[in-house]
Scaffold this motif. Structure first.
Motif, PDB file in Angstrom:
ATOM      1  N   VAL A 443      16.910  48.618 -10.439  1.00 26.58           N
ATOM      2  CA  VAL A 443      16.349  49.652 -11.303  1.00 26.58           C
ATOM      3  C   VAL A 443      17.416  50.051 -12.310  1.00 26.58           C
ATOM      4  O   VAL A 443      18.593  50.174 -11.959  1.00 26.58           O
ATOM      5  N   GLN A 444      17.015  50.208 -13.552  1.00 28.09           N
ATOM      6  CA  GLN A 444      17.944  50.732 -14.550  1.00 28.09           C
ATOM      7  C   GLN A 444      17.169  51.600 -15.537  1.00 28.09           C
ATOM      8  O   GLN A 444      15.943  51.493 -15.674  1.00 28.09           O
ATOM      9  N   ARG A 445      17.899  52.417 -16.233  1.00 25.92           N
ATOM     10  CA  ARG A 445      17.280  53.300 -17.214  1.00 25.92           C
ATOM     11  C   ARG A 445      17.103  52.560 -18.530  1.00 25.92           C
ATOM     12  O   ARG A 445      17.859  51.656 -18.864  1.00 25.92           O
ATOM     13  N   CYS A 446      16.097  52.968 -19.284  1.00 27.61           N
ATOM     14  CA  CYS A 446      15.801  52.321 -20.551  1.00 27.61           C
ATOM     15  C   CYS A 446      15.225  53.367 -21.487  1.00 27.61           C
ATOM     16  O   CYS A 446      15.099  54.543 -21.134  1.00 27.61           O
ATOM     17  N   SER A 447      14.855  52.947 -22.683  1.00 30.88           N
ATOM     18  CA  SER A 447      14.352  53.890 -23.666  1.00 30.88           C
ATOM     19  C   SER A 447      13.313  53.205 -24.540  1.00 30.88           C
ATOM     20  O   SER A 447      13.471  52.040 -24.921  1.00 30.88           O
ATOM     21  N   ILE A 448      12.249  53.927 -24.830  1.00 27.36           N
ATOM     22  CA  ILE A 448      11.223  53.483 -25.781  1.00 27.36           C
ATOM     23  C   ILE A 448      11.388  54.328 -27.032  1.00 27.36           C
ATOM     24  O   ILE A 448      11.322  55.564 -26.959  1.00 27.36           O
ATOM     25  N   LEU A1202      26.028  70.228 -38.292  1.00 28.79           N
ATOM     26  CA  LEU A1202      24.768  70.915 -38.062  1.00 28.79           C
ATOM     27  C   LEU A1202      23.854  70.201 -37.078  1.00 28.79           C
ATOM     28  O   LEU A1202      22.824  70.736 -36.706  1.00 28.79           O
ATOM     29  N   SER A1203      24.203  68.978 -36.691  1.00 28.89           N
ATOM     30  CA  SER A1203      23.402  68.271 -35.681  1.00 28.89           C
ATOM     31  C   SER A1203      24.324  67.351 -34.902  1.00 28.89           C
ATOM     32  O   SER A1203      25.323  66.865 -35.442  1.00 28.89           O
ATOM     33  N   GLU A1204      23.994  67.131 -33.671  1.00 29.12           N
ATOM     34  CA  GLU A1204      24.730  66.190 -32.845  1.00 29.12           C
ATOM     35  C   GLU A1204      23.786  65.627 -31.793  1.00 29.12           C
ATOM     36  O   GLU A1204      22.808  66.269 -31.400  1.00 29.12           O
ATOM     37  N   SER A1205      24.091  64.405 -31.410  1.00 27.17           N
ATOM     38  CA  SER A1205      23.234  63.754 -30.425  1.00 27.17           C
ATOM     39  C   SER A1205      23.466  64.361 -29.047  1.00 27.17           C
ATOM     40  O   SER A1205      24.555  64.849 -28.735  1.00 27.17           O
ATOM     41  N   CYS A1206      22.451  64.303 -28.225  1.00 28.36           N
ATOM     42  CA  CYS A1206      22.525  64.821 -26.863  1.00 28.36           C
ATOM     43  C   CYS A1206      21.582  63.993 -26.004  1.00 28.36           C
ATOM     44  O   CYS A1206      20.784  63.200 -26.509  1.00 28.36           O
ATOM     45  N   VAL A1207      21.712  64.152 -24.735  1.00 30.18           N
ATOM     46  CA  VAL A1207      20.900  63.383 -23.791  1.00 30.18           C
ATOM     47  C   VAL A1207      20.286  64.344 -22.787  1.00 30.18           C
ATOM     48  O   VAL A1207      20.978  65.182 -22.209  1.00 30.18           O
ATOM     49  N   VAL A1208      18.999  64.203 -22.608  1.00 31.33           N
ATOM     50  CA  VAL A1208      18.304  64.918 -21.539  1.00 31.33           C
ATOM     51  C   VAL A1208      18.152  63.929 -20.380  1.00 31.33           C
ATOM     52  O   VAL A1208      17.502  62.890 -20.522  1.00 31.33           O
ATOM     53  N   ASP A1209      18.813  64.223 -19.273  1.00 33.09           N
ATOM     54  CA  ASP A1209      18.765  63.314 -18.134  1.00 33.09           C
ATOM     55  C   ASP A1209      17.330  63.122 -17.659  1.00 33.09           C
ATOM     56  O   ASP A1209      16.561  64.080 -17.574  1.00 33.09           O
ATOM     57  N   CYS A1210      17.029  61.871 -17.358  1.00 31.86           N
ATOM     58  CA  CYS A1210      15.671  61.555 -16.919  1.00 31.86           C
ATOM     59  C   CYS A1210      15.491  61.937 -15.454  1.00 31.86           C
ATOM     60  O   CYS A1210      16.360  61.673 -14.627  1.00 31.86           O
ATOM     61  N   PRO A1211      14.358  62.521 -15.116  1.00 32.44           N
ATOM     62  CA  PRO A1211      14.082  62.848 -13.704  1.00 32.44           C
ATOM     63  C   PRO A1211      13.617  61.605 -12.957  1.00 32.44           C
ATOM     64  O   PRO A1211      12.431  61.376 -12.753  1.00 32.44           O
ATOM     65  N   VAL A1212      14.572  60.778 -12.556  1.00 32.59           N
ATOM     66  CA  VAL A1212      14.247  59.508 -11.910  1.00 32.59           C
ATOM     67  C   VAL A1212      13.952  59.772 -10.440  1.00 32.59           C
ATOM     68  O   VAL A1212      14.780  60.317  -9.714  1.00 32.59           O
ATOM     69  N   CYS A1214      13.142  58.699  -6.523  1.00 31.15           N
ATOM     70  CA  CYS A1214      13.656  57.696  -5.596  1.00 31.15           C
ATOM     71  C   CYS A1214      12.737  56.477  -5.622  1.00 31.15           C
ATOM     72  O   CYS A1214      11.508  56.604  -5.636  1.00 31.15           O
ATOM     73  N   MET A1215      13.351  55.309  -5.643  1.00 27.61           N
ATOM     74  CA  MET A1215      12.584  54.072  -5.588  1.00 27.61           C
ATOM     75  C   MET A1215      13.005  53.293  -4.353  1.00 27.61           C
ATOM     76  O   MET A1215      14.190  53.159  -4.059  1.00 27.61           O
ATOM     77  N   LEU A1216      12.022  52.787  -3.631  1.00 29.42           N
ATOM     78  CA  LEU A1216      12.251  52.103  -2.372  1.00 29.42           C
ATOM     79  C   LEU A1216      11.749  50.676  -2.453  1.00 29.42           C
ATOM     80  O   LEU A1216      10.854  50.354  -3.238  1.00 29.42           O
ATOM     81  N   SER A1217      12.356  49.841  -1.644  1.00 28.16           N
ATOM     82  CA  SER A1217      11.841  48.488  -1.507  1.00 28.16           C
ATOM     83  C   SER A1217      10.562  48.515  -0.688  1.00 28.16           C
ATOM     84  O   SER A1217      10.198  49.525  -0.087  1.00 28.16           O
ATOM     85  N   ASP A1218       9.869  47.391  -0.680  1.00 35.44           N
ATOM     86  CA  ASP A1218       8.689  47.290   0.169  1.00 35.44           C
ATOM     87  C   ASP A1218       9.124  47.287   1.637  1.00 35.44           C
ATOM     88  O   ASP A1218      10.260  46.951   1.975  1.00 35.44           O
ATOM     89  N   GLU A1244      18.448  55.911  -6.045  1.00 41.55           N
ATOM     90  CA  GLU A1244      18.495  57.281  -5.555  1.00 41.55           C
ATOM     91  C   GLU A1244      17.850  58.215  -6.574  1.00 41.55           C
ATOM     92  O   GLU A1244      17.804  57.930  -7.770  1.00 41.55           O
ATOM     93  N   ALA A1245      17.336  59.332  -6.095  1.00 40.91           N
ATOM     94  CA  ALA A1245      16.724  60.314  -6.979  1.00 40.91           C
ATOM     95  C   ALA A1245      17.782  60.935  -7.875  1.00 40.91           C
ATOM     96  O   ALA A1245      18.943  61.093  -7.484  1.00 40.91           O
ATOM     97  N   HIS A1246      17.358  61.287  -9.104  1.00 39.27           N
ATOM     98  CA  HIS A1246      18.280  61.880 -10.071  1.00 39.27           C
ATOM     99  C   HIS A1246      17.580  63.035 -10.757  1.00 39.27           C
ATOM    100  O   HIS A1246      16.393  62.943 -11.109  1.00 39.27           O
ATOM    101  N   GLU A1247      18.338  64.099 -10.956  1.00 35.17           N
ATOM    102  CA  GLU A1247      17.807  65.295 -11.592  1.00 35.17           C
ATOM    103  C   GLU A1247      16.568  65.780 -10.838  1.00 35.17           C
ATOM    104  O   GLU A1247      16.596  65.931  -9.637  1.00 35.17           O
ATOM    105  N   GLU A1248      15.446  65.974 -11.572  1.00 37.10           N
ATOM    106  CA  GLU A1248      14.258  66.511 -10.914  1.00 37.10           C
ATOM    107  C   GLU A1248      13.361  65.419 -10.358  1.00 37.10           C
ATOM    108  O   GLU A1248      12.155  65.639 -10.157  1.00 37.10           O
ATOM    109  N   GLY A1249      13.898  64.224 -10.124  1.00 41.87           N
ATOM    110  CA  GLY A1249      13.101  63.156  -9.545  1.00 41.87           C
ATOM    111  C   GLY A1249      12.774  63.443  -8.089  1.00 41.87           C
ATOM    112  O   GLY A1249      13.465  64.196  -7.402  1.00 41.87           O
ATOM    113  N   ARG A1250      11.705  62.815  -7.623  1.00 36.34           N
ATOM    114  CA  ARG A1250      11.283  63.022  -6.240  1.00 36.34           C
ATOM    115  C   ARG A1250      12.336  62.453  -5.301  1.00 36.34           C
ATOM    116  O   ARG A1250      12.736  61.300  -5.439  1.00 36.34           O
TER     117      ARG A1250
END
Length: 1441
Positions: A443-448, A1202-1212, A1214-1218, A1244-1250
């Motif tokens: 699993v990895q994070r990505c962006s659309i 007057l502007s700067e980039s920032c990141v809102v952590d994704c609420p990932v 928990c992901m499990l194998s079968d 593993e769960a991250h931020e507000e992820g289950r």
């Protein structure tokens, strides 16, 4: 060392050494002080060993010898002193020789010394202190051996530790004392007791046809010598191994088995209580002793030849240095019968490939991963957001997954594999082979990318009426245009920005215009005042304001000089025109047109004869503006189409691309149409052709990507054994392959088949063999010739044996090898059984009646027989003994009713597995794993018969389980309210933040998504920038009224006066909302110059204060419009100055920024990359916020970001194998079995992820199946058949029992169907079922039973183990029953001597090894060993002496 010059090694060399004389205290002295005759040689010849000699010689080292005490100088051993505490110093030696490697012959040690140092031949060692024998305390005294008169009592003790290292021997283990009973023996009772004593049965032998009458007679010794002791006389009978015992030995592949019946005999004697022999009739009375019996002739176990060695388990070289092993086996071709020799080992195992240097390197296995799947945002949404979100437009941060699989790293020497880039594709293998490595992340994070809408500027004013193409002007119609700019372009390829140019048709277009600028003041022609001229510059400019040649402008240029007039002293003076007001309409309609005006004021009234002022109407001018019709046209363009291949397109050499590799160039096409505002498409000529957007543009075609799959995995293994004939289910095998890369952009599609299954090749059906039993032979008794030579009944009747043959047949009935039935036909049928030939005086009984009818489950049935009349008179009392001759038998009725009872706890609730077979073989499926809902839970069922025995669970239930529906509550995510309304801007004037918030409605429950970080009010907020205009409400000012001058009498209306104006708030707003400090003056002093007075323009603006410092000033100026008459006062000052006073006459300015907003995302994103913003204000030094232009006017440069980039952590979440497949049951039977399955955390769960669930392993019970096993009973007491004492047998039995497999539920219960436990015969031949034993007769000197094993003990020195293993001890003691035998019984020392004489070992040091840590020193350093006394035979040897 000097060597011959011809070679560098070999013979002929010389070794030298330096010798000097030293004093005994160690210092060097002159050589004359030492005896010359004692001087050692300083040179010797030598043989220099060549390097290649090293392989020809080596050191041969023996094992270390025993540790012996260090000798004194007098070569006497150091005595063991009483002061020894733990151990004494010793020395051990070994032999070291230099040998040839070819034949191991010894050579001089100097050769090997050239290559390596000679190994040590001595080393120090420790000898533990002497360890004396340790015995237990005596037990209690026994009862008196006689109930009347004088007798003996004894007590015994046992050995705890045998003596070691020269310790004291064990003391006597038996202690005797006399005892007497106060009761005298009855008168007339004999002094002695008599007992029938029997010897051991002889070996079974076949009768010989030529046996004589006395053949097989065993002589009975009736000697009455006092030196004889029955139990210590060793009667030696040669073991006659008759040749006919092996005469019928079956060949290696027998076709049938037959048993032979022989006979065996034993000695019988009558012994007296003092140990002496007596007449046999004193013991037998009326009954004849049993001295012979029929027996089965023994047959030894026979086996086949060894099979070939199996392949070595170690076939490759790895970091594991342990050797491999290989096996070979053989099968039993003859089962041992009647005490025949047991089978040797049927399997051998030996090490192989110990070094493994010549083996190939073991294959290496690594994890590989497929390409990443598509980026998905849906898994990040909470339950609440999923119901509200439009999934199709989600963007921002997401996650993508891939599949990991295990492959074997191909060997470089292997055949060429398919390649994709530089990655070698290998077929997937079992993941267990990669268990030692951490798999790559799945699993990895990505962006659309989010679709940002275009941000546009305001429309510009309408331009002049221009030709559509000024380079080639045509016609009299043109266009007026207005434009806007793109401030932020859309990032979506499917979205285009709105049109940027709008046009309206107009008449008389002109592309180039004359531009006039006045360069100087009016210069009178003749006198100081009056008409004159003013010079003006005339240039031809384009519509864009650029200077062009004059030829481009149509018509004559305006004149370079313009007529003007300078007012004379009596003339009226009028001010300059104001700027044009804003146009009242943006375009012209039929009912309205745009108009704008400008004004001027009278500055001085005329005097006599002077030029009059213009009329009031001449002080205001109006003109038409925006007179173009309200019909707007623009070009509307569709979105660009896809990039298509167009090889013929010519892009004029323009290079396209963004640095990424392109495979080909193509074009994109879009539609462009002329559109009338608020109407729709019109013909193209209504729009300006010059503003037409392009319809075709070049593009880069993306590369084609073919689908890439791994090769198929190996086929799963088919069953290695044969299939039972009644098995209708065909075995299958499968294989799979994995998609590594999906096809794209027209590449080759992926194959449809990712999982294949096929039936295994026809497996051999297990052969069917069965035992064929022959008819029972007649009952065989001991031959008459043997009977006549032995005491006992002479009638040919009594107990015998009958046998039958057994053969092996195929399913077709053809004869087969016996080994086939041993393998396939199950237990061997019995071949021998006891029988009886009736004697004349035997009790005769009728046959058993039929069993009575059963009354149901739990009842019993019986059968009966009766004693017939024959023989009843003579042995009536004996025949009526129902223990010997039962007349009724009762048994429990068979019952098919079973009781089902739940066992153990319920399993966890198990959800149904949604995956279908083969679903894991393809691309990663993005299904959501269901963690809640309806499932099933299982509880094992124990099936019990009427006797309380555990039986097969399928007799009670189909599955062996109780199953019930269960529910796993679904997790509830944290719920927040909707966003509140935005708060007011935090700044009342200028830039600030406005805030909205959500508050907590429901906390997370049962593993749901946790809440975001909340403040103390349980709220989460969002802040965005805002700006509140400081002059939101402004004063509306009307023009100044005419300057009113109060005149007196006929004086002219000139000079100082007053003018006023109306001030009110804009619109209907209350005046209090406007800044009261900024109220413009409602009246002011005005001045109308009198005739002949000087007239000037109004004051200009103040100049800027250069710096806020002391002694700096600012200026303003004006100029003369009318010079005064000569008689009038001169003109006033034209320049005015004042001191710069901060916040009064001058101000400073600086930039100020607002607070940062929270991280702002696209409206369709929930996380990922964003930006935070803030606003910039211009602040005056007195704190007032002014327009930004003020700071720009003062040249201030904004340095704030007057502007700067920032990141809102994704609420990932928990992901499990079968879940893995359910494992095999942990126990094949019993109640402890369970099956388990596992899964692992992929992310593993991250931020507000289950969060991850706690349950990564699930277990469920296995059906409670009965455990059938053979139970070996304890040894029975020693039993002597037909006599009171002597040689007997003790036995133990095998019984088939059923138990629960938990060790404590209930004791094992016997089972009537012994075949449930397997082949009893094979089990019996693996165990010792009978042992010879001895029952002492009254007066016999005998041995006690073995004591219990002592605790395990080691010799420990200084807390460390001196030995690798410990030992345990046990012992037996000599018991004397009568005083008369006391002298003939051996003492402990005598017994040891006798055992040594006859070659028996009194002490078995390796009888029982054990392990015990040296956590503390052993008592007295004792090294406890097992002591074994060889009993009866050794005692009998004493009689020989």
């Amino acid at each position: 060392m000097k060597m011959p010059s011809l070679c560098e090694c070999g013979s002929g060399g010389v070794q030298t050494r330096t010798i000097w004389c030293v004093h005994r205290e160690g210092w060097t002295t002159h050589h004359t002080h030492c005896q010359h005759m004692d001087k050692p040689e300083s040179q010797r010849h030598c043989f220099k060993v060549c390097d290649w000699h090293q392989d020809l010689f080596e050191w041969d080292v023996s094992d270390w010898g025993g540790c012996v005490l260090v000798p004194f100088f007098a070569n006497e051993l150091l005595p063991r002193t009483a002061e020894c505490i733990t151990a004494q110093h010793g020395i051990q030696r070994r032999k070291v020789h230099c040998v040839r490697t070819s034949n191991r012959t010894t050579v001089t040690s100097r050769i090997c010394e050239f290559f390596s140092q000679k190994p040590a031949v001595e080393q120090a060692c420790l000898i533990p202190c002497p360890q004396d024998c340790v015995v237990s305390d005596f037990n209690s005294w026994s009862l008196c051996s006689k109930t009347c008169g004088a007798g003996l009592q004894h007590r015994t003790r046992h050995v705890l530790a045998t003596p070691m290292y020269g310790g004291a021997n064990c003391p006597n283990l038996t202690e005797l004392r006399t005892c007497s009973s106060p009761v005298d023996c009855p008168a007339g009772e004999g002094e002695y007791q008599y007992s029938l004593k029997v010897g051991a049965w002889s070996e079974c032998r076949l009768p010989h046809p030529k046996d004589t009458l006395l053949s097989g007679r065993t002589t009975v010794d009736f000697s009455t010598s006092h030196s004889e002791n029955n139990t210590v006389t060793l009667h030696t009978h040669a073991s006659h191994h008759h040749s006919h015992r092996h005469h019928h030995r079956a060949h290696k592949n027998p076709m049938s088995w037959e048993l032979e019946v022989g006979y065996q005999t034993r000695q019988v004697r009558c012994t007296r209580s003092d140990g002496k022999n007596a007449m046999l009739s004193l013991c037998t009375k009326d009954n004849s002793p049993l001295t012979f019996q029929a027996c089965a002739m023994p047959k030894d176990c026979q086996t086949s030849d060894w099979s070939s060695w199996s392949p070595c388990s170690k076939t490759c070289r790895s970091s594991d240095l342990s050797p491999g092993y290989r096996l070979r086996s053989r099968i039993m071709t003859q089962i041992p019968v009647a005490g025949g020799k047991r089978c040797p080992a049927l399997e051998e195992k030996e090490a192989c490939n110990i070094m493994g240097d010549l083996l190939p390197i073991c294959p290496r296995y690594v994890w590989r991963a497929t390409d990443w799947g598509e980026c998905r945002i849906l898994p990040l949404l909470s339950q609440q957001d999923r119901r509200q979100a439009n999934i199709s437009i989600l963007c921002g941060g997401g996650i993508q997954t891939r599949k990991t699989y295990c492959v074997q790293v191909p060997d470089d020497s292997a055949p060429h594999h398919r390649k994709e880039g530089k990655e070698i594709l290998s077929r997937p293998v079992n993941a267990r082979l990669c268990a030692g490595e951490e798999p790559p992340s799945a699993v990895q994070r990505c962006s659309i990318p989010c679709q940002h809408s275009c941000l546009l500027s305001q429309w510009s004013p309408w331009g002049a009426c221009l030709h559509d193409n000024c380079k080639e002007p045509q016609g009299k119609k043109g266009f007026r245009q207005r434009r806007r700019e793109v401030l932020w372009e859309s990032s979506s390829p499917l979205e285009t920005c709105p049109h940027l140019v709008e046009s309206v048709p107009c008449e008389d277009p002109v592309c180039y215009l004359w531009q006039v600028q006045q360069e100087g003041r009016c210069v009178p022609a003749k006198s100081p005042c009056g008409p004159g001229t003013a010079v003006q510059s005339v240039t031809c400019v384009s519509a864009e304001g650029e200077d062009v040649p004059a030829a481009h402008c149509e018509g004559d240029p305006p004149p370079a000089e313009l007529a003007c007039e300078v007012a004379c002293s009596a003339d009226c003076v009028v001010g300059s025109w104001s700027s044009w007001s804003a146009c009242s309409h943006s375009c012209a309609t039929k009912n309205a047109e745009g108009r704008q005006s400008r004004t001027r004021t009278v500055l001085a009234l005329p005097g006599k004869g002077g030029k009059e002022c213009p009329a009031a109407s001449a002080l205001e001018e109006w003109r038409v503006c925006n007179d173009h019709p309200c019909v707007v046209f623009y070009w509307e363009a569709s979105a660009w189409g896809p990039c298509i291949e167009e090889a013929s397109m010519d892009f004029n050499g323009t290079s396209f691309g963004n640095g990424t590799p392109t495979c080909a160039m193509g074009v994109q096409i879009r539609k462009v149409s002329c559109t009338k505002a608020n109407v729709g498409p019109v013909i193209s000529k209504r729009c300006s052709d010059s503003a037409r957007p392009e319809t075709v543009r070049p593009c880069s075609l993306p590369c084609k990507r073919d689908c890439i799959v791994t090769p198929f995995s190996e086929w799963t293994a088919c069953p290695a054994t044969c299939m039972p004939g009644n098995n209708a289910t065909a075995a299958t095998q499968s294989r799979y392959r994995t998609i590594i890369q999906r096809s794209a952009n027209g590449g080759q599609e992926c194959p449809d088949t990712l999982f294949e299954e096929r039936e295994c090749e026809s497996l051999p059906v297990c052969p069917v063999y069965r035992w064929r039993t022959h008819k029972w032979h007649s009952c065989i008794l001991v031959p008459d010739s043997v009977r006549r030579g032995l005491p006992g009944p002479g009638e040919a009747c009594g107990k015998g044996l009958e046998t039958r043959g057994v053969s092996c047949v195929e399913e077709s009935g053809e004869s087969a090898n016996m080994t086939e039935c041993l393998r396939w036909a199950g237990p061997l049928p019995p071949q021998i059984r006891e029988c009886r030939v009736a004697c004349k005086d035997d009790c005769t009984l009728t046959t058993w009646s039929k069993f009575s009818e059963c009354a149901g489950c739990g009842s019993s049935r019986s059968r009966k027989r009766s004693l017939s009349g024959k023989g009843r008179s003579k042995k009536k009392d004996h025949c009526l003994n129902e223990k010997s001759y039962p007349l009724e038998e009762t048994e429990t009725c068979p019952c098919d009713e079973f009781l089902s009872q739940p066992y153990g706890n319920w399993s966890v609730c198990i959800l149904p597995d949604p995956s279908a077979p083969g679903s894991l073989k393809g691309w990663m499926s993005h299904r959501e794993v269901k963690e809640c809902g309806q499932g099933l839970r299982y509880r094992a069922v124990a099936c019990i018969d009427q006797q309380g025995h555990l039986v097969d669970p399928t007799l009670c239930t189909d599955s062996g389980y109780m199953v019930e529906v269960c529910h796993i509550p679904c997790p509830l995510d944290c719920k927040l309210s909707d966003w509140s309304a935005w708060s007011a801007c935090s700044a009342s004037c200028g830039s600030g933040l406005k805030i909205r918030s959500k508050w907590l409605r429901e906390k997370a429950f049962n593993g749901g998504r946790p809440c975001p970080r909340l403040d103390l009010k349980n709220q989460v907020y969002e802040a965005v920038r805002c700006h509140r205009e400081c002059s939101q409400y402004e004063w509306r000012i009307e023009p100044w009224s005419i300057c009113t001058i109060n005149t007196v009498d006929d004086l002219p209306a000139c000079g100082e006066g007053v003018q006023s104006r109306k001030i009110r708030s804009a619109g209907s707003v209350d005046d209090s909302l406007c800044d009261q400090d900024e109220v413009p003056p409602r009246a002011q002093v005005c001045f109308l110059a009198c005739p002949d007075d000087c007239v000037t323009t109004p004051w200009g603006a103040w100049s800027n204060c250069p710096l806020v410092r002391s002694n700096y000033s600012r200026n303003r100026s004006r100029h003369i419009l009318r010079h005064p008459a000569s008689t009038s006062p001169a003109c006033p000052d034209l320049v005015q100055s004042e001191i710069c006073i901060l916040n009064s006459t001058c101000f400073t300015y600086q930039h100020r920024v607002s607070d940062w907003s929270t991280c702002q995302l696209s409206e369709n994103a929930i996380c990922g990359q964003g930006s935070r913003l803030r606003l910039l204000d211009c602040v005056r030094s007195d704190g007032k916020i002014v327009e930004l232009q003020k700071c720009q006017q003062f040249g201030l440069i904004n340095k704030w970001k007057l502007s700067e980039s920032c990141v809102v952590d994704c609420p990932v979440s928990c992901m499990l194998s079968d879940w893995s497949p359910w494992a095999e049951c942990s126990h094949t039977c019993g109640s402890r079995g369970h099956s388990a399955r596992t899964r692992r955390v992929l992310q593993e769960a991250h931020e507000e992820g289950r969060p991850c669930p706690n349950q990564l392993t699930q277990t469920k019970p296995c059906p409670v199946r009965p455990c059938y096993t053979w139970l070996l009973s304890d040894w029975s007491p020693c039993t002597v058949e037909g006599a009171a004492c002597g040689e007997g047998l003790r036995r133990r039995n095998l019984s088939c029992v059923v138990h629960w497999g938990d060790g404590s539920k209930s004791p094992p219960q016997p089972v009537g169907e012994e075949e449930l436990c397997g082949d009893k015969l094979r089990r019996r031949i693996q165990q010792e079922m009978e042992q010879p034993c001895f029952v002492p007769c009254p007066g016999d000197c005998h041995l006690t039973v073995w004591s219990s094993w002592s605790s395990c003990q080691l010799t420990c020195l200084e807390g460390r183990s001196f030995e690798t293993t410990g030992r345990q001890a046990r012992s037996r003691a000599v018991i004397i029953q009568v005083m008369e035998n006391q002298g003939s019984c051996p003492h402990q020392a005598d017994l040891k001597q006798i055992l040594t004489i006859f070659g028996y070992k009194m002490v078995e040091q390796t009888m029982r090894k054990c392990n015990s840590p040296c956590s503390y020193p052993a008592v007295n350093g004792s090294f406890v060993i097992a002591m074994a006394f060889i009993v009866r035979r050794a005692l009998k040897k004493l009689q020989i002496r």
